[in-house]
Design an enzyme around this catalytic site. Structure first.
Site, PDB file in Angstrom:
ATOM      1  CG  HIS A 121      32.508  54.526  84.458  1.00  0.00           C
ATOM      2  ND1 HIS A 121      31.316  54.117  83.896  1.00  0.00           N
ATOM      3  CD2 HIS A 121      33.423  53.587  84.101  1.00  0.00           C
ATOM      4  CE1 HIS A 121      31.499  52.990  83.242  1.00  0.00           C
ATOM      5  NE2 HIS A 121      32.778  52.637  83.344  1.00  0.00           N
ATOM      6  CG  HIS A 154      37.096  55.244  77.057  1.00  0.00           C
ATOM      7  ND1 HIS A 154      38.035  54.280  77.321  1.00  0.00           N
ATOM      8  CD2 HIS A 154      35.884  54.651  77.262  1.00  0.00           C
ATOM      9  CE1 HIS A 154      37.425  53.157  77.656  1.00  0.00           C
ATOM     10  NE2 HIS A 154      36.114  53.357  77.635  1.00  0.00           N
TER      11      HIS A 154
HETATM   12  P1  2AM Z   1      34.306  49.755  81.675  1.00  0.00           P
HETATM   13  O1  2AM Z   1      35.460  50.683  81.391  1.00  0.00           O
HETATM   14  O2  2AM Z   1      33.561  50.106  82.915  1.00  0.00           O
HETATM   15  O3  2AM Z   1      34.695  48.313  81.576  1.00  0.00           O
HETATM   16  C1  2AM Z   1      34.775  49.278  76.183  1.00  0.00           C
HETATM   17  O4  2AM Z   1      34.688  48.022  76.713  1.00  0.00           O
HETATM   18  C2  2AM Z   1      33.996  50.281  76.978  1.00  0.00           C
HETATM   19  O5  2AM Z   1      32.629  49.888  77.047  1.00  0.00           O
HETATM   20  C3  2AM Z   1      34.447  50.448  78.409  1.00  0.00           C
HETATM   21  O6  2AM Z   1      34.288  51.794  78.778  1.00  0.00           O
HETATM   22  C4  2AM Z   1      33.517  49.565  79.194  1.00  0.00           C
HETATM   23  O7  2AM Z   1      33.259  50.011  80.482  1.00  0.00           O
HETATM   24  C5  2AM Z   1      32.259  49.684  78.385  1.00  0.00           C
HETATM   25  N1  2AM Z   1      31.487  48.454  78.456  1.00  0.00           N
HETATM   26  C6  2AM Z   1      31.922  47.202  78.285  1.00  0.00           C
HETATM   27  N2  2AM Z   1      30.917  46.317  78.385  1.00  0.00           N
HETATM   28  C7  2AM Z   1      29.810  47.036  78.627  1.00  0.00           C
HETATM   29  C8  2AM Z   1      28.439  46.717  78.826  1.00  0.00           C
HETATM   30  N3  2AM Z   1      27.998  45.468  78.784  1.00  0.00           N
HETATM   31  N4  2AM Z   1      27.601  47.737  79.057  1.00  0.00           N
HETATM   32  C9  2AM Z   1      28.024  49.009  79.107  1.00  0.00           C
HETATM   33  N5  2AM Z   1      29.302  49.385  78.919  1.00  0.00           N
HETATM   34  C10 2AM Z   1      30.178  48.410  78.681  1.00  0.00           C
END
Ligand code: 2AM
Length: 177
Positions: A118, A36
């Protein structure tokens, strides 16, 4: 509950991305059904607020957005996750803004962070990067796939478990509907 709003990776991109992931080891590969692009990470959200966000998301008024995967990146000096960058097309940035406003109208405070679209491919225990993974990164640095259109935006619950996060869709909105 812990929640976020994201675009599931468009179907047309699933196969090429899964093929790329085939060469990845040294960590936990994100399963195809979980791929996603996060538009807004909400953190902990109360149930009544979730219900309001779900309601607004199901009625969102926005057009499909183009998704182009463009190059490889990682988070953390010691590479805790590896991802494909997504080109920050104007439509995508505008949609992230709209979704953020929906979440804020429902009463959440979305952390003020730069939107860096991303698709996470791999999560790993932070630390030294194996030669295999370094080679994969070098080999895929210029990956470019797309554009393909994303037409669905989803509110997910995220439960963190020892074997990785579990994402549960709570509501969806259709773009261009
Ligand atoms: P990541 O894939 O780079 O870990 C669920 O956790 C989603 O939210 C994931 O896409 C994650 O990114 C993102 N995510 C988790 N913690 C976050 C944060 N503190 N700020 C922004 N995105 C976050």
């Amino acid at each position: 509950m812990r929640a976020f709003i994201a675009l599931p990776l468009p179907d047309a991109l699933l196969e090429p991305v899964a093929a790329l992931q085939d060469g990845l080891e040294d960590g936990r590969v994100v399963p195809e059904e979980d791929l996603h692009i996060t538009l807004a990470f909400l953190g902990e959200v109360r149930g009544d607020v979730i219900a309001d966000i779900a309601d607004m998301l199901e009625r969102i008024d926005a057009m499909p957005v183009p998704i182009t995967l463009d190059g490889v990146g990682g988070f953390g000096d010691d590479l805790r996750s590896l991802h494909l960058h997504v080109q920050p097309a104007g439509e995508l940035v505008a949609l992230a803004g709209k979704v953020k406003r929906i979440a804020e109208m429902a009463g959440t405070t979305v952390p003020r962070r730069r939107f860096t679209p991303h698709v996470t491919l791999l999560r790993r225990t932070p630390g030294p990067v194996s030669p295999n993974l370094n080679r994969w990164i070098a080999d895929h640095a210029h990956t470019k796939i797309g554009p393909e259109w994303a037409d669905e935006v989803v509110l997910y619950q995220s439960d963190l478990t020892k074997s990785g996060p579990i994402y549960t869709p709570l509501a969806e909105g259709w773009l261009g509907a």
